[in-house]
Design an enzyme around this catalytic site. Structure first.
Site, mmCIF file in Angstrom:
data_model
loop_
_atom_site.group_PDB
_atom_site.id
_atom_site.type_symbol
_atom_site.label_atom_id
_atom_site.label_comp_id
_atom_site.label_asym_id
_atom_site.label_seq_id
_atom_site.Cartn_x
_atom_site.Cartn_y
_atom_site.Cartn_z
ATOM 1 N N LYS A 1 -34.399 -25.981 85.820
ATOM 2 C CA LYS A 1 -33.930 -27.333 85.536
ATOM 3 C C LYS A 1 -35.057 -28.320 85.224
ATOM 4 C CE LYS A 1 -30.107 -26.190 85.236
ATOM 5 N NZ LYS A 1 -29.261 -26.475 84.105
HETATM 6 N N1 PMP Z 1 -29.019 -21.480 89.388
HETATM 7 C C1 PMP Z 1 -29.493 -22.520 90.106
HETATM 8 C C2 PMP Z 1 -30.300 -22.247 91.331
HETATM 9 C C3 PMP Z 1 -29.201 -23.842 89.705
HETATM 10 O O1 PMP Z 1 -29.661 -24.874 90.436
HETATM 11 C C4 PMP Z 1 -28.418 -24.044 88.551
HETATM 12 C C5 PMP Z 1 -28.078 -25.449 88.133
HETATM 13 N N2 PMP Z 1 -27.138 -26.033 89.021
HETATM 14 C C6 PMP Z 1 -27.931 -22.926 87.854
HETATM 15 C C7 PMP Z 1 -28.283 -21.653 88.294
HETATM 16 C C8 PMP Z 1 -26.976 -23.037 86.684
HETATM 17 O O2 PMP Z 1 -27.487 -23.726 85.612
HETATM 18 P P1 PMP Z 1 -26.553 -24.534 84.604
HETATM 19 O O3 PMP Z 1 -26.214 -25.856 85.267
HETATM 20 O O4 PMP Z 1 -27.402 -24.744 83.414
HETATM 21 O O5 PMP Z 1 -25.329 -23.762 84.342
#
Ligand code: PMP
Length: 304
Positions: free
Chosen positions: A42
Site C-alpha cells: 500500500k
Molecule cells: N493484504 C493486506 C495485508 C492489505 O492490507 C490489503 C489492503 N487492505 C490487501 C491485501 C488487499 O489489497 P487491495 O485493497 O488492493 O485489494
C-alpha cells in the site's frame, strides 16, 4: 546503493520463486511487497493517491487528508504525507492490528476509531462526516477512487512483466480488499497474456462466494460488497481460504523459506498451491505477498 530519500525506494520489489514443492511441477512467484519502506503493497497506493490529487489540484499544502483504512493504506498515505508535509487523519475500524496504528501515529497521522461491528462501511461514513466538518479536507477513498487500480497498473503489473521477461505467465492470484491491487496489476498482465487465468483470493466470511459475511482473522483481505473496480476486468475464479489454512502457510513460510509474511500472503500462497493442482504441468503462477507478519505479532500470528 546510495539514496537521497526513502520515498524513492517504493516499488521495484523482488519477485521470489517460491522454493517449496508445487503440484504439477509448476512454479509460484511472489512479489515481496513487505520490502517497501512502509512495509506493504500500500506504499505504492499512498504515494499515488496523494501525487495524483496534487497534480489535479485537489490538494494544496494546507489540505487535511482523511482516509478510511484497515491500516496498510493508512501507513502508505501517512508516508506520502510526510513527503509533502500534509496533515492526515486515518479512520480505522477498531479491530485492526495495533502495530499498524503505532506506525501510522509515528508518521504523524491522527487516528480515529470506528466500531468493529460497523466494519469498513462505518469507517467510510465517518470519513465523509469528518470531511464535511473540516475545511479544506480531501478523502482519497481508496474503495472508489480510480487512482487506486491505476497505481498498480502503472507500477506492480509492469514490474511483474519485466521481472518475468524470460518466462511466460499462466495465472495471477491475489487477495482482495479494495480490489485495487488485483484489478490494477492484472490489466497489463492480461494485455500481454489474454489467456491468463485470473484468480481472486478471499478469506471465509467474505461475500464473493455469495455466502453470508462473518468475521475472520485473515487481515487486509475480504469484502462486504463487490469492489466497484471488478467491473473493469475478467475474473475467472474465486478461491476462498480458511483462516486456518492462511495461518498455516504463514508458519510454513517462516520455517521453510525464512519469510515473515502476513496472513493475506499466507492465503495467497495457499490459493496458489490449490490452483497449481488444477493447471497444466509446468504452469507459472504469479502472486503478491502484501505485508509482513511483524505487524501482527501482538495478535499471535505464530500461535495459531
Ligand atoms: N493484504 C493486506 C495485508 C492489505 O492490507 C490489503 C489492503 N487492505 C490487501 C491485501 C488487499 O489489497 P487491495 O485493497 O488492493 O485489494
Amino acid at each position: 546503493m546510495l539514496v537521497s530519500n526513502v520515498f524513492s525506494l517504493i516499488g521495484d520489489t523482488p519477485l521470489l520463486e517460491i522454493g517449496i514443492p508445487v503440484p504439477n511441477d509448476s512454479k509460484i512467484f511472489a512479489k515481496l511487497e513487505f520490502l517497501n519502506p512502509g512495509g506493504s503493497v500500500k506504499d505504492r497506493l499512498g504515494m499515488s493517491l496523494i501525487e495524483a490529487a496534487i497534480k489535479r489540484g485537489d490538494i494544496d499544502d494546507k489540505t487535511t487528508i482523511i482516509e478510511p483504512t484497515a491500516g496498510n493504506t493508512g501507513i502508505g498515505v501517512a508516508l506520502a504525507a510526510v513527503k509533502y508535509q500534509l496533515t492526515t487523519i486515518l479512520v480505522v475500524p477498531e479491530q485492526f492490528s495495533i502495530e499498524k496504528q503505532m506506525l501510522m501515529k509515528a508518521l504523524g497521522a491522527k487516528i480515529i476509531h470506528t466500531p468493529h461491528e460497523l466494519g469498513m462501511k462505518g469507517a467510510i461514513v465517518k470519513s465523509k462526516e469528518l470531511a464535511a466538518e473540516i475545511k479544506n479536507a480531501y478523502v482519497p477513498n481508496q474503495f472508489y477512487n480510480l487512482d487506486n487500480p491505476a497505481a498498480y497498473e502503472k507500477t506492480l503489473g509492469k514490474e511483474i512483466l519485466k521481472d518475468l521477461a524470460t518466462q511466460k505467465i499462466d495465472a495471477f492470484v491475489a487477495g482482495v480488499g479494495s480490489g485495487g491491487t488485483f484489478v490494477g496489476t492484472v490489466k497489463p498482465l492480461l494485455k500481454q497474456y489474454p489467456k491468463l487465468k485470473t484468480v481472486v483470493v478471499q478469506p471465509e466470511g467474505s461475500i464473493l462466494d455469495n455466502k453470508p459475511a462473518h468475521a475472520h482473522k485473515t487481515e487486509g483481505i475480504g469484502v462486504e460488497m463487490v469492489p466497484p473496480f471488478f467491473k473493469d476486468v475478467r475474473i475467472d475464479e474465486i478461491k476462498t481460504i480458511s483462516d486456518k489454512d492462511a495461518f498455516s502457510y504463514v508458519a510454513l513460510a517462516a520455517k521453510k523459506l525464512g519469510l515473515f509474511i502476513g496472513s493475506s500472503s499466507g492465503a495467497a500462497l495457499a490459493a496458489s498451491l490449490k490452483l497449481a493442482k488444477t493447471l497444466p504441468r509446468k504452469s507459472n503462477i504469479v502472486t503478491i505477498f502484501p505485508d509482513s507478519s511483524e505487524r501482527y505479532l501482538s495478535k499471535g500470528i505464530y500461535k495459531n
